[in-house]
Write a protein that holds these residues in place. Structure first.
Motif, short mmCIF file in Angstrom:
data_model
loop_
_atom_site.label_atom_id
_atom_site.label_comp_id
_atom_site.label_asym_id
_atom_site.label_seq_id
_atom_site.Cartn_x
_atom_site.Cartn_y
_atom_site.Cartn_z
N ALA A 259 0.83 -1.21 0.00
CA ALA A 259 0.00 0.00 0.00
C ALA A 259 0.86 1.26 0.00
N GLN A 260 2.09 1.17 0.52
CA GLN A 260 2.94 2.37 0.57
C GLN A 260 3.29 2.86 -0.84
N PRO A 261 3.95 2.03 -1.69
CA PRO A 261 4.19 2.52 -3.06
C PRO A 261 2.90 2.72 -3.85
N LEU A 262 1.89 1.88 -3.65
CA LEU A 262 0.66 2.03 -4.44
C LEU A 262 -0.01 3.37 -4.15
N SER A 263 -0.07 3.75 -2.87
CA SER A 263 -0.75 5.01 -2.54
C SER A 263 0.02 6.19 -3.12
N ARG A 264 1.35 6.11 -3.10
CA ARG A 264 2.14 7.22 -3.66
C ARG A 264 2.01 7.30 -5.16
N MET A 265 2.12 6.14 -5.85
CA MET A 265 2.00 6.15 -7.31
C MET A 265 0.61 6.61 -7.75
N ALA A 266 -0.41 6.16 -7.02
CA ALA A 266 -1.78 6.54 -7.39
C ALA A 266 -1.98 8.04 -7.19
N SER A 267 -1.38 8.60 -6.14
CA SER A 267 -1.49 10.05 -5.92
C SER A 267 -0.85 10.82 -7.07
N VAL A 268 0.33 10.38 -7.49
CA VAL A 268 1.02 11.04 -8.60
C VAL A 268 0.17 10.96 -9.88
N THR A 269 -0.51 9.82 -10.05
CA THR A 269 -1.34 9.63 -11.25
C THR A 269 -2.58 10.52 -11.21
N GLY A 270 -2.92 11.02 -10.03
CA GLY A 270 -4.06 11.93 -9.94
C GLY A 270 -5.20 11.44 -9.06
N TYR A 271 -5.06 10.27 -8.48
CA TYR A 271 -6.13 9.75 -7.62
C TYR A 271 -6.09 10.41 -6.24
N ASP A 272 -7.28 10.55 -5.68
CA ASP A 272 -7.45 10.97 -4.31
C ASP A 272 -7.49 9.65 -3.50
N VAL A 273 -6.42 9.36 -2.76
CA VAL A 273 -6.25 8.03 -2.16
C VAL A 273 -6.61 8.03 -0.68
N THR A 274 -7.34 7.01 -0.24
CA THR A 274 -7.56 6.79 1.18
C THR A 274 -7.13 5.37 1.52
N VAL A 275 -6.31 5.21 2.57
CA VAL A 275 -5.91 3.89 3.04
C VAL A 275 -6.70 3.58 4.30
N ILE A 276 -7.35 2.42 4.27
CA ILE A 276 -8.23 2.02 5.37
C ILE A 276 -7.56 0.88 6.13
N ASP A 277 -7.37 1.06 7.43
CA ASP A 277 -6.84 -0.04 8.25
C ASP A 277 -7.08 0.29 9.71
N PRO A 278 -7.83 -0.58 10.41
CA PRO A 278 -8.10 -0.30 11.83
C PRO A 278 -6.89 -0.56 12.72
N ARG A 279 -5.85 -1.17 12.17
CA ARG A 279 -4.67 -1.49 12.99
C ARG A 279 -3.77 -0.24 13.05
N ALA A 280 -3.80 0.41 14.21
CA ALA A 280 -3.15 1.72 14.34
C ALA A 280 -1.65 1.66 14.07
N SER A 281 -1.02 0.51 14.31
CA SER A 281 0.43 0.45 14.12
C SER A 281 0.79 0.40 12.63
N PHE A 282 -0.17 0.00 11.77
CA PHE A 282 0.08 -0.03 10.32
C PHE A 282 -0.23 1.32 9.68
N ALA A 283 -1.39 1.86 10.03
CA ALA A 283 -1.85 3.07 9.36
C ALA A 283 -1.31 4.31 10.06
N THR A 284 -0.04 4.61 9.82
CA THR A 284 0.55 5.78 10.46
C THR A 284 0.97 6.81 9.41
N ASP A 285 1.02 8.06 9.84
CA ASP A 285 1.43 9.14 8.93
C ASP A 285 2.88 8.98 8.50
N GLU A 286 3.68 8.34 9.35
CA GLU A 286 5.09 8.12 8.99
C GLU A 286 5.18 7.17 7.79
N ARG A 287 4.35 6.14 7.82
CA ARG A 287 4.37 5.17 6.70
C ARG A 287 3.65 5.71 5.46
N PHE A 288 2.68 6.61 5.67
CA PHE A 288 1.87 7.11 4.55
C PHE A 288 1.81 8.64 4.56
#
Lengths: 237, 115
Positions: free
Chosen positions: A91-120
């Motif tokens: 999800a890390q490279p996918l979210s970045r590549m999709a943003s560059v392509t023009g998508y408005d990306v949201t990453v969904i994950d209830p596991r707080a240790s995965f979904a961090t601003d540092e990683r995304f």
């Protein structure tokens, strides 16, 4: 174009509001048209309004002949969206590549240790359970949904909501064996074969990807193919 | 793309309109060129923008380079007289060959002044 018209278009884009500009390319007169409102000289023109509103739905720019007038309809839709279930490595490279392509990306994950601003960095994160998050984000025909967790507890609830939506693309990470299990569970949950066939799995084009970034490339390539070729159901790959 | 129909989907042109608006807000004259139809192999889709200001600054593109020079010259004219204009470049138009639309396509470009 009037300066106010340009300012309004830019404000609407920031507000992520769908709008189209109808320009009479001989006279230069312009009308701003929304789904439920319009302003400008053709704001009461039924045919122009209906052509324009269909253009907003179809995401299409085109010159139309309206009673001998050449009307250029230019659509300014908010960005396409990508909803990714699973703040995992891919999800890390996918979210970045999709943003560059023009998508408005949201990453969904209830596991707080995965979904961090540092990683995304710079990506919207949603910490709700995937079915709640998916209902709230409400995928439409301009949305792609990708599930990446490998964990049925997280992927399945997200998929169940996505399958009931108009999302133009649904893809799910996992081997053929993993997907066979998923098909069984979704069938048991009442989804038909045709509905389940909307899921691209194994996800992505078969280009021999190995690293997470390469897998992200294959997923984004497949989404691009579906978007522009409007392939029904499963991708040609 | 035979009928000039192009799905917009992902806009890359927000920065062009933002720049045009910023120039205008500074009191600089600005013209905006927009691709309104294409036939054959045109490098930029319908809805692509090129903004030009009175100082000759450019942002965006309508062709990937082959007709920009000609469009800019027309844009300067439109900036002066305020009259919008539809430009046509293509294989049937000798001028287009002169200005170099060698990519084998044809495009219509609408040029207007930002008032």
């Amino acid at each position: 174009m009037k300066q106010e018209t340009l300012k309004q278009l830019l404000e609407d884009q920031v507000a992520k509001k769908a709008v189209a500009l109808a320009t009479d390319i001989d006279s230069g007169e312009q009308t701003l048209i929304y789904r439920d409102a319009a302003s400008g000289p053709d704001a009461e023109h039924g045919e122009i309004l209906s052509i324009t509103r269909q253009s907003i739905l179809d995401d299409r720019n085109k010159v139309h002949d309206v009673g001998g007038r050449r009307i250029f309809i230019e659509v300014f839709n908010p960005p396409l969206r990508m909803l990714i279930v699973g703040a995992v490595h891919i999800a890390q490279p996918l979210s970045r590549m999709a943003s560059v392509t023009g998508y408005d990306v949201t990453v969904i994950d209830p596991r707080a240790s995965f979904a961090t601003d540092e990683r995304f960095p710079g990506i919207s994160l949603n910490g709700e359970w995937p079915d709640d998050a998916m209902r709230e984000l409400d995928p439409d025909r301009r949305t792609a949904v990708v599930t990446l967790t490998h964990d049925p507890k997280l992927d399945d609830p997200g998929l169940e909501v996505a399958l009931k939506s108009d999302a133009f693309y649904i893809g799910s990470l996992g081997s053929r064996k993993t997907h066979a299990g998923r098909v069984e569970r979704l069938s048991a949950a009442g989804f038909t074969e045709t509905e389940i066939e909307r899921i691209h799995a194994p996800v992505g084009l078969d280009i021999g990807s190995i690293s997470p970034a390469e897998i992200a490339v294959s997923i984004l390539a497949q989404i691009t193919e579906v978007l522009h070729r409007k392939i029904e159901g499963r991708a040609a790959a | 793309m035979a009928d000039g129909n192009v799905a917009t989907g992902l806009s890359q042109d927000d920065d062009v309109l933002n720049e045009a608006a910023a120039w205008r807000a500074d009191g600089t004259n600005v013209a905006l060129a927009t691709v309104v139809s294409t036939w054959g192999s045109s490098p930029r889709p319908v809805g692509s923008h090129l903004a030009v200001n009175e100082n000759g600054k450019l942002v965006g593109s309508v062709s990937g380079g082959c007709i920009e020079g000609a469009v800019v010259a027309e844009a300067m004219e439109v900036m002066k007289n305020g009259k919008p204009k539809v430009l046509e470049y293509g294989v049937t138009n000798e001028l287009a060959w002169e200005v170099g639309l060698a990519c084998g396509g044809s495009i219509h470009v609408y040029v207007e002044k930002v008032e």
